[in-house]
Design an enzyme around this catalytic site. Sequence first.
Site, PDB file in Angstrom:
ATOM      1  N   MET A  45       0.834  -1.207   0.000  1.00  0.00           N
ATOM      2  CA  MET A  45       0.000   0.000   0.000  1.00  0.00           C
ATOM      3  C   MET A  45       0.868   1.256   0.000  1.00  0.00           C
ATOM      4  SD  MET A  45      -3.421  -0.927   2.078  1.00  0.00           S
ATOM      5  CE  MET A  45      -2.782  -0.685   3.731  1.00  0.00           C
ATOM      6  N   LEU A  48       6.522   3.247   1.747  1.00  0.00           N
ATOM      7  CA  LEU A  48       7.422   2.101   1.870  1.00  0.00           C
ATOM      8  C   LEU A  48       8.501   2.315   2.927  1.00  0.00           C
ATOM      9  CD1 LEU A  48       7.882   1.228  -1.913  1.00  0.00           C
ATOM     10  CD2 LEU A  48       6.185   0.356  -0.291  1.00  0.00           C
ATOM     11  N   HIS A  49       8.890   1.200   3.548  1.00  0.00           N
ATOM     12  CA  HIS A  49       9.977   1.185   4.526  1.00  0.00           C
ATOM     13  C   HIS A  49      10.793  -0.081   4.297  1.00  0.00           C
ATOM     14  CE1 HIS A  49       7.418  -1.747   6.450  1.00  0.00           C
ATOM     15  NE2 HIS A  49       6.438  -0.857   6.553  1.00  0.00           N
ATOM     16  N   GLY A  51      10.803  -2.888   5.604  1.00  0.00           N
ATOM     17  CA  GLY A  51      10.033  -4.136   5.544  1.00  0.00           C
ATOM     18  C   GLY A  51       9.604  -4.438   4.121  1.00  0.00           C
ATOM     19  N   HIS A  52       9.023  -3.428   3.456  1.00  0.00           N
ATOM     20  CA  HIS A  52       8.623  -3.601   2.056  1.00  0.00           C
ATOM     21  C   HIS A  52       9.851  -3.875   1.178  1.00  0.00           C
ATOM     22  CE1 HIS A  52       5.428  -0.655   3.522  1.00  0.00           C
ATOM     23  NE2 HIS A  52       4.706  -1.683   3.136  1.00  0.00           N
ATOM     24  N   ASP A 165       2.324  -9.459   8.894  1.00  0.00           N
ATOM     25  CA  ASP A 165       0.870  -9.639   8.787  1.00  0.00           C
ATOM     26  C   ASP A 165       0.593 -11.143   8.710  1.00  0.00           C
ATOM     27  OD1 ASP A 165      -0.313  -6.735   8.229  1.00  0.00           O
ATOM     28  OD2 ASP A 165       1.628  -6.916   7.240  1.00  0.00           O
ATOM     29  N   SER A 200       6.377  -0.338  10.209  1.00  0.00           N
ATOM     30  CA  SER A 200       5.011  -0.217   9.705  1.00  0.00           C
ATOM     31  C   SER A 200       4.834   1.170   9.118  1.00  0.00           C
ATOM     32  CB  SER A 200       4.018  -0.416  10.852  1.00  0.00           C
ATOM     33  OG  SER A 200       2.738   0.061  10.489  1.00  0.00           O
TER      34      SER A 200
HETATM   35  P1  AMP Z   1       1.333  -2.984   3.464  1.00  0.00           P
HETATM   36  O1  AMP Z   1       1.884  -1.918   2.607  1.00  0.00           O
HETATM   37  O2  AMP Z   1       1.255  -2.636   4.910  1.00  0.00           O
HETATM   38  O3  AMP Z   1       0.045  -3.569   2.917  1.00  0.00           O
HETATM   39  O4  AMP Z   1       2.375  -4.183   3.417  1.00  0.00           O
HETATM   40  C1  AMP Z   1       2.760  -4.737   2.170  1.00  0.00           C
HETATM   41  C2  AMP Z   1       3.563  -5.982   2.443  1.00  0.00           C
HETATM   42  O5  AMP Z   1       4.711  -5.647   3.206  1.00  0.00           O
HETATM   43  C3  AMP Z   1       2.781  -7.027   3.232  1.00  0.00           C
HETATM   44  O6  AMP Z   1       3.075  -8.322   2.738  1.00  0.00           O
HETATM   45  C4  AMP Z   1       3.327  -6.836   4.629  1.00  0.00           C
HETATM   46  O7  AMP Z   1       3.249  -7.996   5.432  1.00  0.00           O
HETATM   47  C5  AMP Z   1       4.769  -6.480   4.327  1.00  0.00           C
HETATM   48  N1  AMP Z   1       5.360  -5.797   5.468  1.00  0.00           N
HETATM   49  C6  AMP Z   1       4.886  -4.697   6.120  1.00  0.00           C
HETATM   50  N2  AMP Z   1       5.676  -4.379   7.153  1.00  0.00           N
HETATM   51  C7  AMP Z   1       6.674  -5.306   7.183  1.00  0.00           C
HETATM   52  C8  AMP Z   1       7.806  -5.534   8.022  1.00  0.00           C
HETATM   53  N3  AMP Z   1       8.076  -4.748   9.059  1.00  0.00           N
HETATM   54  N4  AMP Z   1       8.604  -6.582   7.730  1.00  0.00           N
HETATM   55  C9  AMP Z   1       8.346  -7.398   6.691  1.00  0.00           C
HETATM   56  N5  AMP Z   1       7.292  -7.231   5.849  1.00  0.00           N
HETATM   57  C10 AMP Z   1       6.474  -6.199   6.095  1.00  0.00           C
END
Ligand code: AMP
Length: 295
Positions: A45, A48-49, A51-52, A165, A200
């Site tokens: 979504m 980005l950080h 994790g992404h 998640d 996050s």
């Molecule tokens: P989002 O943008 O929050 O929908 O996340 C997109 C993808 O990034 C999803 O598969 C999340 O599980 C993954 N994601 C989000 N935060 C992290 C994190 N801290 N470490 C690893 N993956 C992450």
Amino acid sequence: MADESIRTMGELRRRPQVVTTAEDATRMVREARAAGRRVGLVPTMGALHEGHLSLARAARAACDLVVVTVFVNPTQFGPNEDYSRYPRTLDADLDLLSREGVDLVFTPVPDVMYPAGFSTYVEPPAVAGPLEGAFRPGHFRGVATVVLKLFLILPADVAYFGAKDWQQTLVIRRMTTDLNVPIQIEVCPTIREADGLAMSSRNRYLSSDERRRALALSGGLAAAAARFERGERRTETLEQAIREQLSSALVTDVDYAAVVDPETLERRDRTGERSIALIAARVGATRLIDNRLLG
Ligand code: AMP
């Protein structure tokens, strides 16, 4: 010499190609696969950080064409959630993705994904019921629907998701199995800040005081893990260890702090040898989630 290094840097930082229509996105993925290239997909979504970016790196290491989607999906937000104020930082996102060598970014507007008359949704699997499903009714219906649409628009070989998640990964795995979606699902570890806070996009909402208190989530999970490692198997005691950490940081608005089976999410009085602790709690107005495998 100078020209050369500028050109080299320019190449290293080449921005991904950005497409906004489903037709363009599908054509590019189909062409790559027809040419025998392995395609990796990373749905996000945006905002980005690391994790992404870790997902993009995993895709880059294993695939020939890396596609990242940036779409704040309205159907997975409840009426009182943060859809309208969810951070949207596409320019910065594209900068980050260019450093990871991402080839293609699909960033549709909501009308592309949900045009007038849209009315078909995925009924998510049973594992979507507890935890997030209980506190965010309709959330996984929106997630399953948008992820299936992305899998159809971008028929990749493999898609990457974060363990952050956890329940979402179970929902998506089950959905792809149940509906015979021909895509491999890879789950990558949660990336954390140096002090343990799970990264996050919502962390940017936290004030500095809230940022300190938010450490009680990873701290609570660590406390449960320490007890588990010392042999504790009473679910209630492990959950109590989490709640103590939360309440001592004045994190009192807790949706759940649960120790359950990592595949079925079922809760037993005594935990199995492999379990997972999961938390959802509000720190101030910001709802955060985190989890940790035990054993
Ligand atoms: P989002 O943008 O929050 O929908 O996340 C997109 C993808 O990034 C999803 O598969 C999340 O599980 C993954 N994601 C989000 N935060 C992290 C994190 N801290 N470490 C690893 N993956 C992450």
